[in-house]
Design a protein around this motif. Sequence first.
Motif, PDB file in Angstrom:
ATOM      1  N   UNK A 120       0.813  -1.222   0.000  1.00  0.00           N
ATOM      2  CA  UNK A 120       0.000   0.000   0.000  1.00  0.00           C
ATOM      3  C   UNK A 120       0.845   1.269   0.000  1.00  0.00           C
ATOM      4  N   UNK A 121       1.953   1.257   0.732  1.00  0.00           N
ATOM      5  CA  UNK A 121       2.661   2.523   0.932  1.00  0.00           C
ATOM      6  C   UNK A 121       3.911   2.655   0.075  1.00  0.00           C
ATOM      7  N   UNK A 122       4.532   1.534  -0.315  1.00  0.00           N
ATOM      8  CA  UNK A 122       5.813   1.666  -1.022  1.00  0.00           C
ATOM      9  C   UNK A 122       5.734   1.333  -2.500  1.00  0.00           C
ATOM     10  N   UNK A 129      -0.233  11.233   5.444  1.00  0.00           N
ATOM     11  CA  UNK A 129       1.092  11.312   4.814  1.00  0.00           C
ATOM     12  C   UNK A 129       1.198  10.281   3.699  1.00  0.00           C
ATOM     13  N   UNK A 130       0.801   9.038   4.000  1.00  0.00           N
ATOM     14  CA  UNK A 130       0.886   7.983   2.986  1.00  0.00           C
ATOM     15  C   UNK A 130       0.019   8.353   1.788  1.00  0.00           C
ATOM     16  N   UNK A 131      -1.206   8.790   2.061  1.00  0.00           N
ATOM     17  CA  UNK A 131      -2.130   9.091   0.976  1.00  0.00           C
ATOM     18  C   UNK A 131      -1.620  10.236   0.107  1.00  0.00           C
ATOM     19  N   UNK A 132      -1.109  11.288   0.758  1.00  0.00           N
ATOM     20  CA  UNK A 132      -0.646  12.441  -0.021  1.00  0.00           C
ATOM     21  C   UNK A 132       0.501  12.060  -0.938  1.00  0.00           C
ATOM     22  N   UNK A 133       1.388  11.210  -0.437  1.00  0.00           N
ATOM     23  CA  UNK A 133       2.517  10.814  -1.259  1.00  0.00           C
ATOM     24  C   UNK A 133       2.073  10.009  -2.469  1.00  0.00           C
ATOM     25  N   UNK A 134       0.983   9.242  -2.303  1.00  0.00           N
ATOM     26  CA  UNK A 134       0.501   8.456  -3.424  1.00  0.00           C
ATOM     27  C   UNK A 134      -0.202   9.336  -4.452  1.00  0.00           C
ATOM     28  N   UNK A 135      -1.000  10.287  -3.917  1.00  0.00           N
ATOM     29  CA  UNK A 135      -1.815  11.071  -4.829  1.00  0.00           C
ATOM     30  C   UNK A 135      -0.980  12.126  -5.553  1.00  0.00           C
TER      31      UNK A 135
END
Lengths: 353, 562, 418
Positions: free
Chosen positions: A133-135, B526-532
């Motif tokens: 999900x994150x990397x 944080x995780x979501x923003x980095x993905x989007x």
Amino acid sequence: MRGAWARKGTLVDLYLWAFRVVVILVVIWGTFGTLRAGTYSREHWIDFAVFGLSQGSIYALIALGYTMVYGVLRMINFAHGEVFMSGAYTAYFVADAFGRSGYLNRNPLVSYLAILVVAMLTSTAIALVVERLAYRPLRRAPRLVPLISAIGASFFLQYAFRGLYGSGFKAYPEPEVLKGKWVIAGIGILRSQVIVVVGAALMLLVLYWFVMRTKTGMAMRAVSEDKDAAALMGIDVDRVIVITFALGAAMAGAAGVLYALVFKQVHFFMGFVPGIKAFTAAVLGGIGNVPGAMLGGLFLGLVESVGPALFLDGLGIVAPYQLKDVIAFTMLVMVLIFRPSGILGERLVVKKA
Amino acid sequence: MPMRMDRQGWWNAVRKGLIWGGVAVFVAMVGMVETFAERQVIIGVVSFGMTLLALAGVAAGFQAARGPAGGGRVSALLGGAVAGAVVGAAVAGLLLVGSVLNLRTMFVSASPRLFSLLSAGQGLHGWYLPLLAGTALGMIAAGASTLAARLRRPILTGLMSVLTVGVFQELLQIMLGGEGVGAVIRDVLFESEGLLPRGALILFLVAWASSSLWIWRRAAVHVWVARRPASQQRGLRLLTLGIGVSALLLLPHLAGPFLSQVLVLVGLFALLGLGLNIVVGFAGLLDLGYVAFFAMGAYTVGLLTSTGEHGIFHFSFWTAVPIAMVVSLIGGVLLGIPVLRIRGDYLAIATMGFGEIIRLLVLSDFLRPWLGGSQGILAIPKPTIVGLELSGPEQLFYLTLVLCGLVVFVASRLRDSRLGRAWMAVREDEDVAEAMGINLVNVKLLAFGLGASFGGLSGAIFAVMVGSVFPHSFQLLISIKVLSPIIVGGMGSLPGVLVGSLALVGLPELLREFADFRFLVYGAALVAMMQLRPEGLWPEPVRKRELHESEQDAAEPEKVLA
Amino acid sequence: MRRRRFPWFVISALVVGAGFYVALPGFAATVGPVTDSIGVVKIAKGQPVTVAYWMVVAGPDASLGIDTRRGVEIAMEGKGGKLLGHPIKLIGEDTGCNAEGGVTAATKLSANRDIVAAIGSNCSSEAVPGAPILWKAGISTVSPSNTAPKLTAADRGPTFDGYLRTAHNDKVQGRVAAEFAVKVPKVKRAATIHDGSPYAEGLANVFAETLKKLGGTITAQEAVSPTDTDMRPVLTKIAVGKPELVYYPIFISAGGHVTRQAKEVSGLANVKLMGADGMFSPDFMKAAGDAAVGMYHSSPDLSPEALGPKYKDFLDKHQKKYGEKPLAPFHAHGYDAANMIFAAIEKVAMKDASGNTYIGRKALRDALFATKNFKGLTGTLTCDKFGDCADPKIAIYQTESADPAKWDPGKNPKKIYP
């Protein structure tokens, strides 16, 4: 001043030289002072060393996860400390059930195997979810983007586990077999610590064999050398990365159980500080290098345990153990000055993804 | 109903349902549903905890309808219903398991109260309720997703504004105050616990109407603006700028002390971020120990100005600030030299060590007689300008605003200077930069030193804002909290740092109410923003182009092969 | 697109903002039947009485704040959730256990004019900058866990006029602990450990000073960090000085590690261990295990002779409501702080004919400071003029069984002094 620096940094060299000399002098002065005062006997020093080694073995096991992931992905898996926590914390409930029913004392070996399996499986599952999900979506992004994502994942996991399991402290039960000391070569050593050191060494050997001798291990090393070339050679890079995460997480899960053997307490924040320390250990040993992580972990554990008594006590500094991390990090900077890529790090990691 | 969905569509719906069902179960088990059960979004209608669960069903239905179904409205509705039902089934499953087994020995949030909430007080017999609710929500969401954008968007805007106002109700009520127009608005919309049903309806209608109006007249407004002569267009732009600036200047008086305090904190972190941006964003040196310079600035000001037992000179703030900056600058250079040859992530860990060393030293018993140890330095006087004391957050806001403006100016001049270009070169490739004749030693040390002096400046403001300095304010966490806005805003981008600080420092402060789950949401965000937006919220144009180039690169070979 | 919307955003913000106006509280006022020199809170009929907490409920120190907040919540339940016919509403802010968190939380609370009184903070570093901000807005605050002596020192200044605490001043507890060590187990040589928190450092220093005054020797004054786990090295260093007692007034996690590991270190097998109220809780028994048997704790007198069965009732309620044992040692202080405030509100509040309630802020403050012989969970509370309210009766307990289920202060741990 500008002029002096421009001439290939002579002032800088002077400063660096002075820095090394001062640190080394302080260390020698402190050591000399401590030894001359004769506060500590031979037994004390052996105790310090044993305590340091057992703490260091745990750092080493956690550091493996950092170093392996770094090897293949060139990224700092900041959430690895939480992976460690998740295994130890979840396995607590198994240990607690065994402890209550008395099975833990009747059959400690089977119980601990079950606890170990649960911890390793939980850690692996968490690590794989985080990777997916994150990397994974960020594999082609600039270098710092996955780092921030990892930091986010780390916060998320900490507080998710706090919400799930509560914010109180839990303590592993202590089986009778592990109480007391064993006398090895005339030195009394706590049983739990013997098991931790031996257990960690076994794990490391298995892992080393896996990385060096099996086909998957070879693929892993190939990916770490050059992802694109490895893909061209028919290696499934995604699969290798997943296996790397899984292996590192399983080691962290095992480290969690060993940690619980010596320290008993588990809670949601327990992963953060060991995570940072293990990361430091991985860098000390040369990040991306498996034996390096082990060496770095042991070195860090030893410095933390022996350092304050040996270096600071002789200087007459009050409460030296408050400053043990100061020593640890100064040592780190010293090692990096002499060997900019860690103790066993051979090549410079230059290229940014 | 005719079964016009293919297998892929079914599977997609079930999968979306499972994912969001997992989210719903997690939200319940982590304790959010129970904790926020009292927290009303609309009084007597829906609590915040239930809203969270409902959102999972809505999201599942929406995504399922948007999937690869392809079969018109009916199959979309069907997909949404299936996905929603799966979410509902997951919650119902939790209800069943929780009623049979005592989950609480492991999961502290699995309380009887939670299960009573999930089943609307029916206990085990209410197992069908989540299922029904999930199906209905999924279907509604799917239905909404098939509407034309011009109809859908106003509805969505309306719902979002109700939700936002409901969530921030406490803050808004404080801002509206107890007198005048504000009080009237407050009494119409709110009761002390939250939004009234009539308030929600009014808000929804207003938002819906304005959004509809905007969609309807948008094109006309643009055409109108475009048809104005150039001079008038410039005038318009100046007018908006003027309104913006005056709004910024009036902000503390409009928003009250709490929002001003939040803005001061945002400003403080923006200042820190601007400093760290020089090191990380411009020169590409990853520094995880930036908090050290923040601490140096704060302690220097504390020691120099304090009227308490640890104060040395009792200087005024204005004398102490430049000294603090110089001390931090020297600190930055002294740290910079030993780590000059350390690269990449080795540098990150070495600097992190430096940050911890500084914190431990100020905390230590060893230096306690001079630095106060854990008891800190107290009685730091507030700064005064021409006899006016800058005591409250409203006044400190102006101080940070002015300093932020100044630092943005300095940083942008630096970026465009010869030195700035050298930094960029070092960031892209150290070896090539050196080969091009850039003096790495000079350039890196200047980055460290200048970055550190900005850190010291914000430390100085921090010291007077709090009026006391404690070692516990300088944890590793601060370094991380400074680094995140830089990356989230867009690495190397100056407006990015400001936007990032607003999002990552401002929002969490406003969400203080959700204390227990603040970091959970922060991490997920944080995780979501980095993905989007991996390039950041407000990236440098160059960076953005680079990312697009790489996208084009990735696309090109396929074209060639095809 | 985004750029074009910008002017709209600004304009609408301005229009909405123009309606917002916050008048600063804190001025003499007459509202209804009450006149007060710094302000009056009016609670309309049916509206809640708002009490605020400012505690650390997020981040690594969260267990401290959650623990005290639970004490407050149980106190509210004890009142049936009602005060003078109004429901009680608890709102709160996270403080993060640092000074800037204290400032932000206090600023936010001070802007809310419905707040009658506050409970907090947890860490002394929050109270130093935070309490004056609250008092400027006329809000009195009672801290359940600040122990730093300077907060209630004679020279604390008028900005702390609205600050009281139910927690023990380090000066009292550290002194009693040292006196006990000299009188009962006849200790001559002792070592102390603190964890870098103002609480522990304060206690350890007072203990050391008192012991020295009484003719004892301090062999080592060590410090650890609250996140440390391996205490064996520092304990080995302490063992060198051959102390008879180790005093470590720290918190549950690190305290548990010290307790477990002390007996494993050669040279400390027979040393006596002593902690403070920072880890006087069943959770500590879990953390320390059987190693806790025989160790001493200084803590407020919680024995049934002094309090009746109240504390046991409290623990039962806690278990039922939250599904776990108390997380930290200050829940009872939180409970007392809340009840003290409720009592003071009941004393000064006035009602008018239509059922509205009025509370004068200065009057409430004075009523809080006038608290006398208040029977609480932590003893009998009487506030002095600098806001120290805790019962000065400190008892020493000895643990007889480390089973958290057998936790029953007074019997186990057994009260042995005075």
